[in-house]
Enzyme design. Structure first.
Site, mmCIF file in Angstrom:
data_model
loop_
_atom_site.group_PDB
_atom_site.id
_atom_site.type_symbol
_atom_site.label_atom_id
_atom_site.label_comp_id
_atom_site.label_asym_id
_atom_site.label_seq_id
_atom_site.Cartn_x
_atom_site.Cartn_y
_atom_site.Cartn_z
ATOM 1 N N GLU A 7 38.869 42.714 49.292
ATOM 2 C CA GLU A 7 37.904 43.719 49.536
ATOM 3 C C GLU A 7 36.604 43.457 49.958
ATOM 4 O O GLU A 7 35.816 44.088 50.737
ATOM 5 C CB GLU A 7 37.868 44.578 48.250
ATOM 6 C CG GLU A 7 39.163 45.284 47.723
ATOM 7 C CD GLU A 7 39.154 45.683 46.300
ATOM 8 O OE1 GLU A 7 39.155 46.825 45.957
ATOM 9 O OE2 GLU A 7 39.065 44.955 45.369
ATOM 10 N N GLU A 45 46.577 44.159 43.258
ATOM 11 C CA GLU A 45 46.377 44.606 41.871
ATOM 12 C C GLU A 45 47.582 45.288 41.162
ATOM 13 O O GLU A 45 47.460 45.263 39.890
ATOM 14 C CB GLU A 45 45.051 45.365 41.975
ATOM 15 C CG GLU A 45 43.816 44.842 42.394
ATOM 16 C CD GLU A 45 43.518 44.365 43.656
ATOM 17 O OE1 GLU A 45 42.479 44.202 43.997
ATOM 18 O OE2 GLU A 45 44.348 44.649 44.595
HETATM 19 N N1 T1G Z 1 41.428 35.347 37.340
HETATM 20 C C1 T1G Z 1 41.477 34.225 36.576
HETATM 21 N N2 T1G Z 1 42.186 33.182 36.776
HETATM 22 C C2 T1G Z 1 43.025 33.116 37.989
HETATM 23 C C3 T1G Z 1 42.936 34.133 38.787
HETATM 24 C C4 T1G Z 1 42.208 35.322 38.425
HETATM 25 N N3 T1G Z 1 42.035 36.413 39.402
HETATM 26 N N4 T1G Z 1 43.932 33.789 39.820
HETATM 27 C C5 T1G Z 1 44.165 32.436 39.335
HETATM 28 N N5 T1G Z 1 43.804 32.021 38.321
HETATM 29 C C6 T1G Z 1 44.087 30.730 37.602
HETATM 30 C C7 T1G Z 1 45.379 30.483 36.978
HETATM 31 O O1 T1G Z 1 45.579 31.474 35.799
HETATM 32 C C8 T1G Z 1 45.578 29.174 36.957
HETATM 33 O O2 T1G Z 1 44.869 28.903 35.948
HETATM 34 C C9 T1G Z 1 44.771 28.735 38.159
HETATM 35 O O3 T1G Z 1 43.770 29.737 38.454
HETATM 36 C C10 T1G Z 1 45.651 28.304 39.346
HETATM 37 O O4 T1G Z 1 46.256 29.393 39.705
HETATM 38 C C11 T1G Z 1 38.019 44.712 41.860
HETATM 39 C C12 T1G Z 1 39.725 43.742 39.909
HETATM 40 C C13 T1G Z 1 45.453 32.918 43.903
HETATM 41 C C14 T1G Z 1 47.790 32.972 44.831
HETATM 42 O O5 T1G Z 1 45.814 39.101 41.646
HETATM 43 O O6 T1G Z 1 47.880 35.516 42.752
HETATM 44 O O7 T1G Z 1 40.217 41.505 42.194
HETATM 45 O O8 T1G Z 1 46.949 27.818 34.460
HETATM 46 O O9 T1G Z 1 48.782 28.660 39.094
HETATM 47 O O10 T1G Z 1 50.077 29.308 42.181
HETATM 48 O O11 T1G Z 1 40.410 45.233 43.111
HETATM 49 O O12 T1G Z 1 46.768 32.387 41.166
HETATM 50 O O13 T1G Z 1 45.450 26.255 35.873
HETATM 51 O O14 T1G Z 1 44.635 27.323 33.888
HETATM 52 O O15 T1G Z 1 48.630 30.695 39.935
HETATM 53 O O16 T1G Z 1 48.628 28.440 43.645
HETATM 54 C C15 T1G Z 1 43.215 40.227 42.190
HETATM 55 C C16 T1G Z 1 45.692 36.312 41.448
HETATM 56 C C17 T1G Z 1 42.551 40.083 40.792
HETATM 57 C C18 T1G Z 1 45.355 37.181 42.426
HETATM 58 C C19 T1G Z 1 47.271 30.965 43.590
HETATM 59 N N6 T1G Z 1 43.665 38.870 42.328
HETATM 60 N N7 T1G Z 1 45.988 34.849 41.589
HETATM 61 O O17 T1G Z 1 48.438 30.795 43.073
HETATM 62 O O18 T1G Z 1 48.022 28.902 41.427
HETATM 63 S S1 T1G Z 1 42.008 41.869 40.464
HETATM 64 C C20 T1G Z 1 45.013 38.441 42.133
HETATM 65 C C21 T1G Z 1 47.205 34.573 42.082
HETATM 66 C C22 T1G Z 1 41.059 42.200 41.252
HETATM 67 C C23 T1G Z 1 39.511 44.020 42.163
HETATM 68 C C24 T1G Z 1 40.413 43.536 41.060
HETATM 69 C C25 T1G Z 1 47.497 33.108 42.301
HETATM 70 C C26 T1G Z 1 46.813 32.459 43.700
HETATM 71 P P1 T1G Z 1 45.433 27.457 35.026
HETATM 72 P P2 T1G Z 1 48.173 29.454 40.245
HETATM 73 P P3 T1G Z 1 48.836 29.079 42.836
#
Ligand code: T1G
Ligand code: NAD
Length: 705
Positions: A110, A130
């Site tokens: 975004e 999301e």
């Molecule tokens: N917030 C907090 N921690 C996160 C995170 C996040 N968004 N994404 C990943 N982590 C942590 C995860 O827990 C892990 O921690 C480490 O990073 C590596 O992740 C306004 C409100 C990016 C494709 O939904 O899909 O934005 O276990 O093991 O397989 O609209 O992580 O090592 O302690 O998954 O290489 C929207 C979520 C948020 C993306 C990487 N974003 N993340 O995958 O590594 S909502 C998402 C993923 C938002 C707005 C709204 C995947 C990845 P630890 P991983 P990976």
């Protein structure tokens, strides 16, 4: 280079301000990132030497979204919010470009849409996931995305939550250019061109021609609703996304943003969002094995052997062929081998027909497959997966043979559903190399992989299989050795309750309706019809024939979907279960034969009996250390058995209900139905007594690495 916050720094290169973020591991937009960006944009906008601005992230990815751990955390400063950041960069007086690599997702994507331009490396994958967290894009995604790709494509992207490739983003107009060389210099070069062109800034908010089609044809929304109704059943966020996009089409831009924010906040408060966000972290936790450090050495798996080309052997082989790993598949007879290889080829051909892979892909994958009738063909493979009949003696024969033939260091795995891996390992000279790799049918589709750790299995073999599981696109979860491991053991507990309900209280369609309404794809009896009622049926050897419904059905040729009827009838070519009066008659007779007087039971109690029996089994599994943590059980049931993620998972759901309430109901049921299996497990009583939850439970011996 100037530090603006703990994660953002500011640099000016050739008149271009570069805001560099470094917030490992995935550059989430934590509050200090947002603060740094706002300060950097202010500085750049005021700096007379600066003609343009680049947003760039170090590490493995551009912003992967907001930091989910900050949600609802009162200690985290709210301002500046992500919408403040985007407002500032969109409103900047100089062109702002986003340099995309890795996985720009959610608030990260975004933010990029708020920029005036975007360039990406070819490997970037971007999107708005999301919906998978039970929320909607809350920083302009539902308002800006349709203005670029149109309403239909925007709805598809946001309700699926799946990312798209840089190439697709380019053709959709979401990205201005693909940068093959260095990303940062590519971004700087692009934005310098823009700055010198001195044209009006390309703000997405200023263009709405892509919304016209939906303005003249608002039915598009109801048509879309219908098209996703089945696969999004029970989830709240998809409908919320549709409503926000409807607002984006109907309302002026800023009002549409406010409308989106309102819907976002509503979703964020919902139990579904809490459950799905719990599951996000549960899935990541389930990957970690406390006593197997991240740097445990692993073995290379370049060649794989599969023994048995039946239902499972074929699907298992496809997982490796799909990743370009050669497979040698061994069968007992030529006829079985030809049948097995034929099914693999047919599956690929139908996937190619659907356009998901090319004919060349089919040729490539089939060229990596070798059939054999002799185990000698497996002498140089790195991993063998045995998938022969579920018979202990046969499996032991196979393992004795491969122990002789396979090279040192080869991993010896069994795909057994129930049998004791330690007993199988004990017939070999190398039990440390023996492990269970329990795939789920269809094995090339189902993402769950139970990695069964034997008493002797080495950490190296375990780490090798966890890594391999991720490499072939599986969600690998470590489990201990017991009958049925975690998934099937808990399934057994539910099925025994549904069988008892069938005998004493209700008909298949009534029991299945409760399970279906709860959110599962289908109930126990429809599931058994799909798998085949004669799997494991002993025919004339069946004990207590006249009080065994399955035996009565099988003897009448009702063996499930494959015979057009089992617990239900099926019209040819249809998988829709149709209740059958004759079956109800059979069930009534069996109850009579069993001396049972059938009684009424409420749908609520039916559900509780089945789900709480599963919870009880989960407590036993945790207590025995068969699962490392409650989260592992939840991941297994979501990916293996269709537990709906908007309910978090089995143990999460139990914690929401409250373990004290569950113990109370189980006590009532175990007395009322005289069923010792419903007697609350010691750990469940203990946690309830201590006012604790499953998430609080940690088995010490697992975590004393
Ligand atoms: N917030 C907090 N921690 C996160 C995170 C996040 N968004 N994404 C990943 N982590 C942590 C995860 O827990 C892990 O921690 C480490 O990073 C590596 O992740 C306004 C409100 C990016 C494709 O939904 O899909 O934005 O276990 O093991 O397989 O609209 O992580 O090592 O302690 O998954 O290489 C929207 C979520 C948020 C993306 C990487 N974003 N993340 O995958 O590594 S909502 C998402 C993923 C938002 C707005 C709204 C995947 C990845 P630890 P991983 P990976
Ligand atoms: P299947 O009957 O479809 O296939 C078994 C194959 O093994 C047959 O083709 C048979 O010819 C072959 N075979 C038998 N003895 C052999 C030998 N000595 N050497 C080589 N091949 C031999 O069975 P399936 O459903 O694929 O099950 C295989 C294993 O996978 C079982 O242990 C089962 O419990 C397990 N499993 C099955 C499922 C499922 O849903 N079907 C799911 C997970 C695990």
């Amino acid at each position: 280079m100037k530090e603006l916050s703990q994660s953002v720094s500011y640099d000016v290169q050739d008149g271009v301000a570069v805001l560099i973020t470094n917030n490992p591991p995935v550059n989430t937009m934590s509050y200090h990132v947002r603060q740094g960006l706002v300060d950097g944009l202010e500085e750049a906008d005021k700096d007379g030497d600066v003609r343009a601005i680049v947003l760039y992230c170090e590490g493995r990815t551009f912003f992967a979204g907001m930091d989910i751990t900050e949600f609802g955390n009162p200690d985290v400063p709210e301002a500046p919010g992500i919408t403040d950041v985007i407002k500032k960069l969109e409103g900047a007086s100089k062109p702002v470009i986003a340099a995309l690599h890795g996985t720009p997702l959610g608030g990260g994507f975004e933010t990029a849409l708020g920029c005036h331009h975007r360039v990406a490396v070819p490997s970037a994958k971007m999107g708005l996931p999301e919906v998978k967290l039970g929320i909607i894009p809350g920083a302009g995604g539902t308002v800006r995305l349709p203005r670029v790709v149109g309403v239909q494509a925007a709805l598809e992207m946001m309700t699926s939550g799946n990312p798209i490739s840089a190439e697709r983003a380019l053709s959709a107009g979401l990205v201005d250019e693909i940068v093959d060389g260095d990303l940062l210099s590519g971004a700087i070069a692009f934005v310098q061109k823009v700055a010198s062109a001195d044209e009006p800034l390309a703000r997405i908010r200023d263009s709405d021609e892509k919304l016209q089609a939906a303005r003249t044809n608002p039915e598009i929304f109801d048509v879309f609703r219908k098209s996703i109704a089945r696969k999004t059943r029970g989830f709240k966020a998809p409908e919320a996304i549709i409503q926000s996009v409807e607002g984006a089409v109907r309302l002026p831009f800023d009002e549409a943003l406010t409308n989106e924010r309102r819907i976002f906040v509503e979703c964020q408060k919902s139990p579904e969002a809490k459950a799905q966000q719990y599951f996000f972290f549960a899935e990541r936790q389930a990957k970690k094995i406390p006593d197997v450090p991240k740097d445990t050495p692993t073995r290379g798996i370049e060649k794989v052997g599969v023994i048995g080309a039946g239902t499972m052997g074929g699907g298992i082989s496809m997982n490796f062929l799909n990743r370009g790993i050669p497979v040698t598949i061994v069968e007992a007879t030529q006829e079985a081998l030809d049948r097995g290889i034929g099914i693999i080829e047919k599956n690929y051909a139908s996937t190619a027909k659907k356009g998901r892979i090319t004919e060349d892909d089919v040729k490539e994958r089939m060229s990596l497959l070798t059939g054999a009738l002799d185990y000698q063909a497996l002498s140089d493979v790195d991993l063998v997966i045995e998938a022969v009949f579920e018979d202990m003696d046969l499996k032991k024969t196979v393992f004795r043979a491969i122990d002789e033939i396979c090279k040192p260091g080869c991993v010896l795995a069994s795909n057994t559903s129930y049998l004791n891996i330690n007993e199988i390992a004990a017939v070999t000279s190398r039990p440390q190399d023996v492990i269970g790799l329990h795939f789920f049918s269809p094995a090339n589709i189902m993402r769950l992989l139970e990695v069964v750790r034997g008493d002797e299995t080495s950490n190296e073999v375990l780490a090798t299989c966890m890594k391999l599981g991720a490499h072939i696109g599986k969600v690998a979860v470590v489990v201990g050795v017991c009958r049925g491991f975690v998934g099937n053991r808990i399934l057994g507990a539910r099925m025994r309750q549904s069988d008892d309900l069938l005998l004493k209280n209700a008909m298949p369609q009534e029991i299945d309706a409760v399970v279906f309404d709860f959110g599962f794809p289908m109930g126990s009896f429809a599931m058994r019809d799909l798998a085949g009622l004669d799997i494991g049926w002993l025919g004339d050897e069946t004990p207590d024939k006249d009080i065994n419904v399955r035996h009565q059905l099988c003897t009448r040729g009702r063996r499930g979907q494959k015979t057009g009827g089992g617990f239900y009838d099926y019209e040819s070519g249809s998988r829709t279960p149709i209740p059958n009066a004759e079956v109800e008659q059979i069930i009534q007779e069996v109850s009579k034969n069993a001396g049972v007087t059938r009684t009424e039971i409420s749908a609520a109690d039916m559900l509780k009996r089945m789900i709480y029996a599963m919870v009880n089994e989960a407590a036993k599994i945790l207590d025995e250390g068969i699962a490392l943590r409650a989260a592992a059980i939840d991941v297994i049931w979501v990916y293996g058995y269709g537990w709906p993620t908007y309910r978090g998972g089995l143990t999460y759901y139990a914690d929401q209900i409250g373990l004290t309430n569950i113990v109370e109901d189980l006590d009532r049921f175990s007395t009322e139905y005289d069923d010792p299996e419903l007697e609350p497990a010691p750990l469940l009583r203990q946690l309830a007594r201590e006012g604790k939850s499953f998430q609080d439970f940690v088995r010490q011996d697992h975590f004393e690495a």
